[in-house]
Design a protein around this motif. Structure first.
Motif, PDB file in Angstrom:
ATOM      1  N   LYS A 134       0.825  -1.215   0.000  1.00  0.00           N
ATOM      2  CA  LYS A 134       0.000   0.000   0.000  1.00  0.00           C
ATOM      3  C   LYS A 134       0.862   1.269   0.000  1.00  0.00           C
ATOM      4  O   LYS A 134       0.558   2.268   0.667  1.00  0.00           O
ATOM      5  CB  LYS A 134      -0.977   0.009   1.173  1.00  0.00           C
ATOM      6  N   ALA A 135       1.941   1.211  -0.761  1.00  0.00           N
ATOM      7  CA  ALA A 135       2.806   2.380  -0.943  1.00  0.00           C
ATOM      8  C   ALA A 135       2.227   3.247  -2.058  1.00  0.00           C
ATOM      9  O   ALA A 135       1.783   2.736  -3.090  1.00  0.00           O
ATOM     10  CB  ALA A 135       4.221   1.945  -1.287  1.00  0.00           C
ATOM     11  N   ARG A 136       2.247   4.544  -1.870  1.00  0.00           N
ATOM     12  CA  ARG A 136       1.630   5.464  -2.838  1.00  0.00           C
ATOM     13  C   ARG A 136       2.433   5.521  -4.145  1.00  0.00           C
ATOM     14  O   ARG A 136       1.869   5.604  -5.225  1.00  0.00           O
ATOM     15  CB  ARG A 136       1.563   6.847  -2.192  1.00  0.00           C
ATOM     16  N   TYR A 137       3.783   5.474  -4.033  1.00  0.00           N
ATOM     17  CA  TYR A 137       4.664   5.537  -5.196  1.00  0.00           C
ATOM     18  C   TYR A 137       5.850   4.614  -4.954  1.00  0.00           C
ATOM     19  O   TYR A 137       6.171   4.281  -3.810  1.00  0.00           O
ATOM     20  CB  TYR A 137       5.236   6.942  -5.408  1.00  0.00           C
ATOM     21  N   PHE A 138       6.540   4.226  -6.018  1.00  0.00           N
ATOM     22  CA  PHE A 138       7.913   3.763  -5.849  1.00  0.00           C
ATOM     23  C   PHE A 138       8.819   4.759  -6.559  1.00  0.00           C
ATOM     24  O   PHE A 138       8.459   5.326  -7.602  1.00  0.00           O
ATOM     25  CB  PHE A 138       8.133   2.316  -6.309  1.00  0.00           C
ATOM     26  N   CYS A 139       9.992   4.967  -5.982  1.00  0.00           N
ATOM     27  CA  CYS A 139      10.862   6.066  -6.432  1.00  0.00           C
ATOM     28  C   CYS A 139      12.327   5.632  -6.421  1.00  0.00           C
ATOM     29  O   CYS A 139      12.760   4.896  -5.531  1.00  0.00           O
ATOM     30  CB  CYS A 139      10.738   7.278  -5.505  1.00  0.00           C
ATOM     31  N   PHE A 140      13.069   6.101  -7.411  1.00  0.00           N
ATOM     32  CA  PHE A 140      14.525   6.041  -7.390  1.00  0.00           C
ATOM     33  C   PHE A 140      15.023   7.460  -7.111  1.00  0.00           C
ATOM     34  O   PHE A 140      14.582   8.417  -7.751  1.00  0.00           O
ATOM     35  CB  PHE A 140      15.083   5.556  -8.727  1.00  0.00           C
ATOM     36  N   LEU A 141      15.961   7.589  -6.179  1.00  0.00           N
ATOM     37  CA  LEU A 141      16.425   8.894  -5.721  1.00  0.00           C
ATOM     38  C   LEU A 141      17.847   9.162  -6.194  1.00  0.00           C
ATOM     39  O   LEU A 141      18.680   8.248  -6.206  1.00  0.00           O
ATOM     40  CB  LEU A 141      16.384   8.949  -4.190  1.00  0.00           C
ATOM     41  N   ASN A 142      18.132  10.405  -6.559  1.00  0.00           N
ATOM     42  CA  ASN A 142      19.505  10.825  -6.867  1.00  0.00           C
ATOM     43  C   ASN A 142      20.119  10.003  -8.009  1.00  0.00           C
ATOM     44  O   ASN A 142      21.170   9.395  -7.863  1.00  0.00           O
ATOM     45  CB  ASN A 142      20.389  10.720  -5.613  1.00  0.00           C
ATOM     46  N   VAL A 143      19.461  10.025  -9.160  1.00  0.00           N
ATOM     47  CA  VAL A 143      19.879   9.210 -10.299  1.00  0.00           C
ATOM     48  C   VAL A 143      20.650  10.075 -11.302  1.00  0.00           C
ATOM     49  O   VAL A 143      20.185  11.150 -11.688  1.00  0.00           O
ATOM     50  CB  VAL A 143      18.662   8.578 -11.012  1.00  0.00           C
ATOM     51  N   GLN A 144      21.818   9.568 -11.745  1.00  0.00           N
ATOM     52  CA  GLN A 144      22.528  10.207 -12.852  1.00  0.00           C
ATOM     53  C   GLN A 144      22.774   9.225 -13.997  1.00  0.00           C
ATOM     54  O   GLN A 144      23.261   9.605 -15.061  1.00  0.00           O
ATOM     55  CB  GLN A 144      23.857  10.795 -12.388  1.00  0.00           C
ATOM     56  N   ASP A 145      22.440   7.966 -13.806  1.00  0.00           N
ATOM     57  CA  ASP A 145      22.662   6.924 -14.809  1.00  0.00           C
ATOM     58  C   ASP A 145      21.728   7.139 -16.003  1.00  0.00           C
ATOM     59  O   ASP A 145      20.512   6.968 -15.909  1.00  0.00           O
ATOM     60  CB  ASP A 145      22.414   5.558 -14.157  1.00  0.00           C
ATOM     61  N   GLY A 146      22.297   7.521 -17.151  1.00  0.00           N
ATOM     62  CA  GLY A 146      21.496   7.826 -18.330  1.00  0.00           C
ATOM     63  C   GLY A 146      20.708   6.649 -18.850  1.00  0.00           C
ATOM     64  O   GLY A 146      19.591   6.808 -19.357  1.00  0.00           O
ATOM     65  N   VAL A 147      21.241   5.431 -18.745  1.00  0.00           N
ATOM     66  CA  VAL A 147      20.515   4.256 -19.233  1.00  0.00           C
ATOM     67  C   VAL A 147      19.293   4.005 -18.367  1.00  0.00           C
ATOM     68  O   VAL A 147      18.190   3.730 -18.873  1.00  0.00           O
ATOM     69  CB  VAL A 147      21.443   3.023 -19.258  1.00  0.00           C
ATOM     70  N   LEU A 148      19.443   4.084 -17.057  1.00  0.00           N
ATOM     71  CA  LEU A 148      18.298   3.902 -16.165  1.00  0.00           C
ATOM     72  C   LEU A 148      17.233   4.954 -16.430  1.00  0.00           C
ATOM     73  O   LEU A 148      16.031   4.644 -16.480  1.00  0.00           O
ATOM     74  CB  LEU A 148      18.767   3.965 -14.698  1.00  0.00           C
ATOM     75  N   LEU A 149      17.637   6.192 -16.617  1.00  0.00           N
ATOM     76  CA  LEU A 149      16.665   7.249 -16.916  1.00  0.00           C
ATOM     77  C   LEU A 149      15.920   6.963 -18.215  1.00  0.00           C
ATOM     78  O   LEU A 149      14.693   7.108 -18.301  1.00  0.00           O
ATOM     79  CB  LEU A 149      17.381   8.594 -17.009  1.00  0.00           C
ATOM     80  N   ARG A 150      16.664   6.533 -19.224  1.00  0.00           N
ATOM     81  CA  ARG A 150      16.041   6.250 -20.517  1.00  0.00           C
ATOM     82  C   ARG A 150      15.033   5.103 -20.405  1.00  0.00           C
ATOM     83  O   ARG A 150      13.902   5.203 -20.898  1.00  0.00           O
ATOM     84  CB  ARG A 150      17.124   5.890 -21.529  1.00  0.00           C
ATOM     85  N   GLU A 151      15.419   4.001 -19.741  1.00  0.00           N
ATOM     86  CA  GLU A 151      14.525   2.843 -19.653  1.00  0.00           C
ATOM     87  C   GLU A 151      13.329   3.130 -18.752  1.00  0.00           C
ATOM     88  O   GLU A 151      12.229   2.641 -19.005  1.00  0.00           O
ATOM     89  CB  GLU A 151      15.308   1.629 -19.147  1.00  0.00           C
ATOM     90  N   ALA A 152      13.534   3.938 -17.713  1.00  0.00           N
ATOM     91  CA  ALA A 152      12.409   4.314 -16.858  1.00  0.00           C
ATOM     92  C   ALA A 152      11.383   5.121 -17.636  1.00  0.00           C
ATOM     93  O   ALA A 152      10.168   4.926 -17.497  1.00  0.00           O
ATOM     94  CB  ALA A 152      12.915   5.112 -15.657  1.00  0.00           C
ATOM     95  N   GLN A 153      11.872   6.013 -18.480  1.00  0.00           N
ATOM     96  CA  GLN A 153      10.935   6.813 -19.256  1.00  0.00           C
ATOM     97  C   GLN A 153      10.201   5.962 -20.281  1.00  0.00           C
ATOM     98  O   GLN A 153       9.009   6.145 -20.524  1.00  0.00           O
ATOM     99  CB  GLN A 153      11.672   7.963 -19.929  1.00  0.00           C
ATOM    100  N   ARG A 154      10.914   5.021 -20.887  1.00  0.00           N
ATOM    101  CA  ARG A 154      10.247   4.112 -21.829  1.00  0.00           C
ATOM    102  C   ARG A 154       9.134   3.331 -21.152  1.00  0.00           C
ATOM    103  O   ARG A 154       8.113   3.006 -21.761  1.00  0.00           O
ATOM    104  CB  ARG A 154      11.264   3.142 -22.429  1.00  0.00           C
ATOM    105  N   TYR A 155       9.333   3.014 -19.895  1.00  0.00           N
ATOM    106  CA  TYR A 155       8.344   2.255 -19.138  1.00  0.00           C
ATOM    107  C   TYR A 155       7.146   3.122 -18.750  1.00  0.00           C
ATOM    108  O   TYR A 155       6.098   2.603 -18.381  1.00  0.00           O
ATOM    109  CB  TYR A 155       9.015   1.672 -17.897  1.00  0.00           C
ATOM    110  N   GLY A 156       7.304   4.434 -18.834  1.00  0.00           N
ATOM    111  CA  GLY A 156       6.218   5.337 -18.480  1.00  0.00           C
ATOM    112  C   GLY A 156       6.349   5.960 -17.109  1.00  0.00           C
ATOM    113  O   GLY A 156       5.390   6.545 -16.589  1.00  0.00           O
ATOM    114  N   LEU A 157       7.538   5.847 -16.495  1.00  0.00           N
ATOM    115  CA  LEU A 157       7.766   6.472 -15.195  1.00  0.00           C
ATOM    116  C   LEU A 157       8.097   7.948 -15.384  1.00  0.00           C
ATOM    117  O   LEU A 157       8.508   8.375 -16.460  1.00  0.00           O
ATOM    118  CB  LEU A 157       8.904   5.750 -14.462  1.00  0.00           C
TER     119      LEU A 157
END
Length: 805
Positions: A134-157
């Motif tokens: 029953k968590a409202r969100y899941f979050c990654f904090l303090n991200v600079q990894d460009g691949v993670l950012l790209r794949e997260a956006q593709r997923y709709g985050l």
């Protein structure tokens, strides 16, 4: 591959040897060292309800791991960095799933490989855990990894700029003293002054490694008292911090400054493989005459030089003092799921429909099924984009520009602006931005009597030139007809015959219509809002507004344009450049050299091109002959005084494009001897035979008051080009190495062809120092909330495909 996911609740269930091998192979940041994970689990610094570790295995082999902490927002975000930047509407006591701990400043997903399907599996697992807890969100904090950012956006985050951290690369400096001399003026003076006070005060500095006796407890208390004084006492809890550091063992170093036997300042650090992380700092300003903060960092710098450490990670916040101490900002992002209490499709469609209903043009958010159709065709450089914006607006009217900026501001999104996309770096593509595409604004009105054109930003060089020629007029457009007039002019515009026509093309801009960050449409000129007019003439991708209309002064079309082409042995290149300097050709002679690798390797080949713009063929011939005679060099003519026009010039320069993939960099310089030496070494061994360097004579130039201020007698730009994606890194690395050396002889650089993908943090090189400072002041004045993207942050957006930071 067959991937299975497993979830455990303690790192005790990991095989230490297996995890150590995985950690090293994945090249994960220090924050994923097993000792750090154990410390975060056994001595949490912020309240944690539950801990999960999501493990991905391929045939029993560990291929990914994500630590996840179930925490309430009030505990995990005491500084409000996440909630304010992501604009989350939550009750502080509501819970979320967070990775990594807030005290980690380089969150990633340690992984062997970077398969998109593996990221999607992990995001699916996090969604399931969050729903179950029953968590409202899941979050990654303090991200600079460009691949993670790209794949997260593709997923709709959702990706949001969160905060800057500060870093410093030391390998450019020989020692501590040379580093201090290179500090900004105020930082240099402060450092020297504080070191002098420190030296006469009888204090001492120590760098400590385990075992720490009781110094770690003393410094942990000082860190706690410092954050308590700042209003966040539970961010570094005293007892837990000391235990945390002891659990991290040999990762930890302490930098302590002592006065009269008491620790008056100190920094808890982590040391790993050439990097020193300044993690937690404590300061007592009442017990010393010197600045304890400055001295603590000075101690770290000295230790780094002595130990062969080349990177300092300086943590987040305290921007003013950290930049004064030489540290550079680096953007960190949050990745936030959709509100798990509201269906994701509903959230996305409501946002898109609200904006679409207001526009005359079109909008596609990243979740749109046809988003990639626009995104993948947005760049010109042939390498394919690697930075996915949150949405793209294709403006059809000036009103669309205003509406799109308002929409972005409401949602805390940055705005990037795309003209025609003819940019080597594709700097308009940014994570989590709303990309405003103005290429559809193609209005063009010509007043032949007044020799004036009113041009909208989507008009290309070829379109403008063709329309003007029909009325007997001309303008110093770009040398390739597809180049859009907007980005070309904003960056200065090194155009056809621009030396005669204005010095730079931008100086033919009489006025502009622009939309600023507050959504206001403004008409700017030398007498109306002169500060904005000053900025618009040369700011280029550093602009903090959108141009919707240019008012241009035009010229009578020359009655004669002639083109002459010669070859010359490379051994005479320096003589040719020296001869150019002495002859100082008239402004209506455009003199360009191209230097390129030969097909068989070895000594590069040189071509000399002379374009003459004159009232008659006879005058053009006389200009060319006079200049050629002054050189007294063994030129071999390929073509002499051939009749030409703008269309022929476009075709000629388009013929220099030999491959499918591109990047470029440039300098302006007066030092021709070193230039020839560097070109000889690098072009002889260029990884692609299609690459070439162009050298354009500029001479001694005087410009009107404007942001554009790049100076140097010779403009030197290299266009690396190749065909295969597998050769991307070798060509880009070669270009960077070459221009790292050329920067040593540079007076300046031209921002329109500057390698912003690797040198974004050094954008100031493209401007005179006082112009750069004024441009930054105006940005703060007219865009205080940072609505428009800052090009200096481009390098933090994951530009190298497949690169993990």
């Amino acid at each position: 591959m067959t991937i299975t996911l497993d979830i455990i609740n303690t790192v005790k269930d990991l095989d230490p040897a297996e995890y150590r091998a995985f950690f090293l192979q994945s090249k994960a940041p220090m924050f994923y060292d097993l000792r750090f994970l154990i410390a975060a689990e056994q001595s949490p610094l912020l309240n944690v309800s539950k801990i999960f570790y999501v493990l991905a295995r391929e045939e029993r082999r560990l291929v990914a791991l994500v630590p996840i902490y179930l925490q309430d927002f009030k505990s995990v975000d005491p500084l409000g960095l996440l909630v304010s930047s992501a604009k989350l509407s939550i009750i502080p006591e509501e819970r979320g799933l967070f990775s990594h701990i807030m005290h980690c400043t380089d969150t990633t997903i340690p992984m062997l490989g970077d398969a998109p399907s593996l990221y999607a599996l992990i995001f699916d697992a996090l969604t399931s855990i969050a729903l179950a807890e029953k968590a409202r969100y899941f979050c990654f904090l303090n991200v600079q990894d460009g691949v993670l950012l790209r794949e997260a956006q593709r997923y709709g985050l959702n990706i949001n700029y969160m905060v800057d951290k500060y870093t410093l690369e030391l390998d450019a400096f020989a020692d501590f003293d040379s580093f201090v001399q290179a500090l900004p003026k105020d930082g240099r003076h402060e450092m020297v002054r504080q070191l002098r006070i420190f030296k006469r005060g009888g204090a001492r500095v120590r760098i400590l490694a385990p075992p720490f006796d009781n110094e770690i407890e003393k410094l942990a208390r000082l860190c706690y008292l410092t954050t308590k004084r700042l209003g966040t006492p539970h961010y570094w809890p005293e007892a837990q911090l000391a235990v945390f550091c002891r659990l991290c063992g040999d990762l930890v170093r302490l930098s302590v400054v002592e006065q009269n036997g008491q620790i008056v300042s100190g920094i808890i650090c982590f040391e790993e493989d050439g990097t020193l992380h300044a993690w937690s700092a404590g300061m007592d300003y009442e017990q010393s005459e010197f600045s304890p903060y400055t001295l603590a960092f000075a101690a770290l710098y000295r230790y780094a030089f002595e130990s062969g450490i080349n990177l300092i990670e300086g943590g987040r916040l305290n921007a003013r003092i950290k930049t004064r101490l030489g540290l550079k900002p680096k953007r960190l992002y949050s990745i936030v799921s959709q509100d798990l209490g509201i269906p994701a499709a509903t959230q996305t469609s409501v946002s898109r429909l609200k904006l679409a209903s207001q526009l005359d043009g079109e909008v596609r958010l990243a979740s749109h099924p046809a988003f990639d159709e626009w995104y993948l065709t947005s760049t010109w450089n042939g390498r394919g984009p690697t930075r996915r914006p949150a949405g793209i607006v294709r403006a059809a009217t000036e009103a669309d520009v205003i509406r799109a900026i308002a929409f972005a501001k409401e949602r805390g999104m940055e705005v990037s602006v795309r003209g025609n996309g003819h940019n080597y770096a594709g700097c308009f593509l940014r994570f989590d931005s709303l990309m405003l595409d103005v290429s559809g604004l193609k209005g063009l009105d010509i007043d032949s009597r007044r020799k004036r054109a009113i041009v909208e930003p989507g008009v290309s060089s070829g379109q403008l030139s063709h329309a003007l020629a029909a009325k007997g007029l001309a303008f110093p457009t770009g040398h390739v007809k597809e180049v859009g007039i907007s980005g070309f002019l904003l960056g200065g515009g090194l155009g056809i015959n621009c030396s005669q026509w204005g010095g730079m093309s931008v100086f033919n801009v009489q006025a502009l219509d622009i939309v600023t960050a507050d959504g206001r449409l403004r008409h700017v000129s030398e007498t109306q809002e002169p500060d904005l007019f000053w900025a618009a003439r040369g700011a280029g991708p550093c602009s903090f507004f959108v141009v919707t209309r240019f008012y241009l002064s035009c010229y009578s079309l020359p009655r004669a344009i002639t083109n002459s082409l010669y070859t010359l042995p490379f051994t005479h290149l320096h003589d040719l450049l020296a001869g150019l300097d002495v002859a100082s050709p008239p402004a209506n002679l455009q003199v360009t050299l191209s230097v390129s690798p030969t097909t068989t390797g070895g000594i590069p080949a040189v071509q000399l091109n002379i374009l003459a713009f004159a009232a008659s063929p006879q005058e053009a011939q006389a200009l060319r002959e006079s200049f050629e005679a002054s050189l007294e060099l063994p030129l071999t003519a390929l073509a002499i005084d051939q009749p030409s026009n703008f269309e022929a010039i476009y075709e000629q320069f388009n013929g220099m494009v030999l491959s499918k993939r591109f990047c470029a960099d440039n300098i302006l310089t007066d030092n021709t001897q070193e230039l020839v030496s560097i070109l000889s070494r690098y072009l002889s061994g260029a990884p692609s035979r299609s690459t070439l360097t162009a050298i354009l004579w500029r001479g001694v130039t005087t410009y009107p008051q404007a942001a554009f201020s790049a100076q140097g007698k010779f403009f030197v730009s290299t266009y690396a080009q190749w065909n295969d994606a597998k050769d991307d890194n070798i060509n880009r690395y070669w270009l960077k190495q070459m221009y790292d050396e050329l920067q040593e002889i540079a007076r300046s650089s031209y921002i329109n062809e500057y390698d912003l993908e690797t040198r974004a943090a050094e954008t100031s090189r493209c401007f005179a120092a006082e112009n750069w400072e004024r441009l930054q002041r105006l940005r703060l004045e007219y865009d205080p909330d940072g609505v428009f993207v800052d090009v200096q942050q481009l390098g933090e957006h994951g530009d190298l495909p497949g690169a993990k930071n």
